[in-house]
Every structure is written in C-alpha cells, then in structure tokens.
Write a protein that holds these residues in place. Structure first.
Motif, PDB file in Angstrom:
ATOM      1  N   ARG A  27     -21.577  -7.619  28.527  1.00 62.74           N
ATOM      2  CA  ARG A  27     -22.798  -6.958  27.837  1.00 62.74           C
ATOM      3  C   ARG A  27     -22.870  -6.715  26.453  1.00 62.74           C
ATOM      4  O   ARG A  27     -23.708  -6.255  25.685  1.00 62.74           O
ATOM      5  CB  ARG A  27     -23.021  -5.409  28.428  1.00 62.74           C
ATOM      6  N   ASP A  28     -21.612  -7.106  25.770  1.00 55.78           N
ATOM      7  CA  ASP A  28     -21.549  -6.702  24.305  1.00 55.78           C
ATOM      8  C   ASP A  28     -21.636  -8.198  23.689  1.00 55.78           C
ATOM      9  O   ASP A  28     -21.827  -8.256  22.361  1.00 55.78           O
ATOM     10  CB  ASP A  28     -19.947  -6.521  23.990  1.00 55.78           C
ATOM     11  N   ALA A  31     -24.225  -8.040  20.789  1.00 52.78           N
ATOM     12  CA  ALA A  31     -23.836  -7.409  19.760  1.00 52.78           C
ATOM     13  C   ALA A  31     -22.858  -8.132  18.773  1.00 52.78           C
ATOM     14  O   ALA A  31     -22.860  -8.077  17.605  1.00 52.78           O
ATOM     15  CB  ALA A  31     -23.322  -5.971  20.052  1.00 52.78           C
ATOM     16  N   ASP A  72     -17.810   1.939  20.979  1.00 53.05           N
ATOM     17  CA  ASP A  72     -19.146   2.034  21.957  1.00 53.05           C
ATOM     18  C   ASP A  72     -19.576   3.467  21.483  1.00 53.05           C
ATOM     19  O   ASP A  72     -18.529   4.362  21.582  1.00 53.05           O
ATOM     20  CB  ASP A  72     -18.698   2.055  23.169  1.00 53.05           C
ATOM     21  N   ASP A  74     -22.505   5.770  22.911  1.00 53.18           N
ATOM     22  CA  ASP A  74     -23.687   5.950  23.689  1.00 53.18           C
ATOM     23  C   ASP A  74     -24.011   4.802  24.478  1.00 53.18           C
ATOM     24  O   ASP A  74     -25.055   4.191  24.945  1.00 53.18           O
ATOM     25  CB  ASP A  74     -24.916   6.382  22.940  1.00 53.18           C
ATOM     26  N   GLU A  75     -22.737   4.159  25.118  1.00 55.54           N
ATOM     27  CA  GLU A  75     -22.700   2.784  25.768  1.00 55.54           C
ATOM     28  C   GLU A  75     -23.405   1.721  25.254  1.00 55.54           C
ATOM     29  O   GLU A  75     -23.591   0.521  25.745  1.00 55.54           O
ATOM     30  CB  GLU A  75     -23.452   3.231  27.365  1.00 55.54           C
ATOM     31  N   GLU A  76     -23.132   1.554  23.645  1.00 54.06           N
ATOM     32  CA  GLU A  76     -23.575   0.450  23.010  1.00 54.06           C
ATOM     33  C   GLU A  76     -22.650   0.254  22.004  1.00 54.06           C
ATOM     34  O   GLU A  76     -22.118   0.869  21.487  1.00 54.06           O
ATOM     35  CB  GLU A  76     -25.135   0.750  22.326  1.00 54.06           C
ATOM     36  N   ILE A  78     -21.372  -0.873  18.703  1.00 60.10           N
ATOM     37  CA  ILE A  78     -21.375  -0.583  17.350  1.00 60.10           C
ATOM     38  C   ILE A  78     -20.765  -1.327  16.154  1.00 60.10           C
ATOM     39  O   ILE A  78     -20.829  -1.469  15.264  1.00 60.10           O
ATOM     40  CB  ILE A  78     -21.782   0.920  16.884  1.00 60.10           C
TER      41      ILE A  78
END
Length: 175
Positions: A27-28, A31, A72, A74-76, A78
């Motif tokens: 999922r990364d 990003a 990470d 909030d589960e994103e 950065i």
C-alpha cells in the motif's frame, strides 16, 4: 545478518507519540513514487526521478530491506527513515559507520515528524547495537536538515565537496 550487523529484521513496529515506524507494505508504493518524484524532496539530492520511470521500475513492495523504515501517520506513509552502513563515501571517516538518512513528503514538513521518527530509529539502533556511532551527511545549503542534525545530537566532523555542492558530515556518538 543485515547491513547493520547481527540485527533481526524487521523489528516490531516502533510507536512514538504520533507515528509508527514499520516495514514497507504494498500500500506504500504510491507514496514511494511520490517521494522519489518530488522536486521539493530532491532539491538537495540531485533532483527527482521521472514519475513514469519510477512507476515502471518500482517493485510492488518498495523499500523492503534491512534498515528501511516507513514512517506512518494515521495509517498513511509520510516518509522513510534509513539506517545502513556507510560504504563508498567522499569522507573516509564515515565508511563502516551506521548512516542515517530520511525523506519526507512535503506535506509532512514543519510538524516535527522527521525529528520524532529519526529519534525513534536512533533509539532503536541504540537498543540493538549499543555503542554504535552514527553519521549523517547533508548539504550545507539544506538549512532544515542542518537544524535536524543538531537537534538529533550530531556534531560536525568534516565538511567536504561532493555531488556538486559543499557537504556536512556529522557524527552522533553513542553514550
């Protein structure tokens, strides 16, 4: 065995007050592409790579190697914090030392996330390799990176010219 020595990898996720440092996941990928295609992120790193090239070459799970932490919030994702052995370096004193590197998406700048994440990664390193000294290299022109190095306890060891600019090498000595 990893690039940092006899350290089990990956470690359990590292939690700070606001962040989680963890191993990369599929999922990364978007990003990671954004991170390496960003002109702002790569101002002092030789410039960004073309997005199309990154999309073609980036593995499904990028950044999955010993010493690479996804940052990470909030589960994103950065940003990324890297700990690896300094190898071929323009400054011989750095070779063989643990080397700290980091990249953060521009929208994550100015909130103290880099200091928090790098501090947590350095604390982790101290716990698994006590007594390990760490180096950090940045361009003198990168004022924010110079401030972060000081905040993390790095002291200047040497200045040198490489990659078309004046560089600063700092070292953090373990207690």
């Amino acid at each position: 065995m990893t690039e940092l020595g006899p350290v089990s990898w990956p470690p359990a996720p590292i939690r700070t007050e606001r962040l989680v440092l963890r191993q990369a996941e599929g999922r990364d990928r978007a990003a990671f592409i954004e991170l390496h295609a960003s002109p702002e992120v790569h101002t002092y790193l030789g410039g960004p790579r073309p997005r199309r090239e990154l999309a073609r070459e980036m593995p499904e799970v990028p950044g999955r190697r010993p010493g690479s932490f996804v940052v990470d919030l909030d589960e994103e994702m950065i940003g990324q914090v890297l700990l690896r052995r300094a190898t071929e370096h323009s400054c011989p004193v750095a070779v063989g030392k643990a080397d700290l590197g980091y990249l953060f998406l521009p929208q994550a700048w100015g909130f103290g996330y880099a200091a928090e994440a790098c501090g947590a990664a350095l604390d982790w390193l101290d716990s698994v390799l006590p007594g390990e000294s760490v180096v950090l290299t940045t361009q003198i022109a990168n004022v924010a990176s110079m401030r972060l190095a000081a905040k993390l306890g790095f002291t200047e060891v040497e200045r040198f010219h490489a990659w078309g600019a004046e560089q600063w090498l700092g070292m953090r000595f373990s207690d």
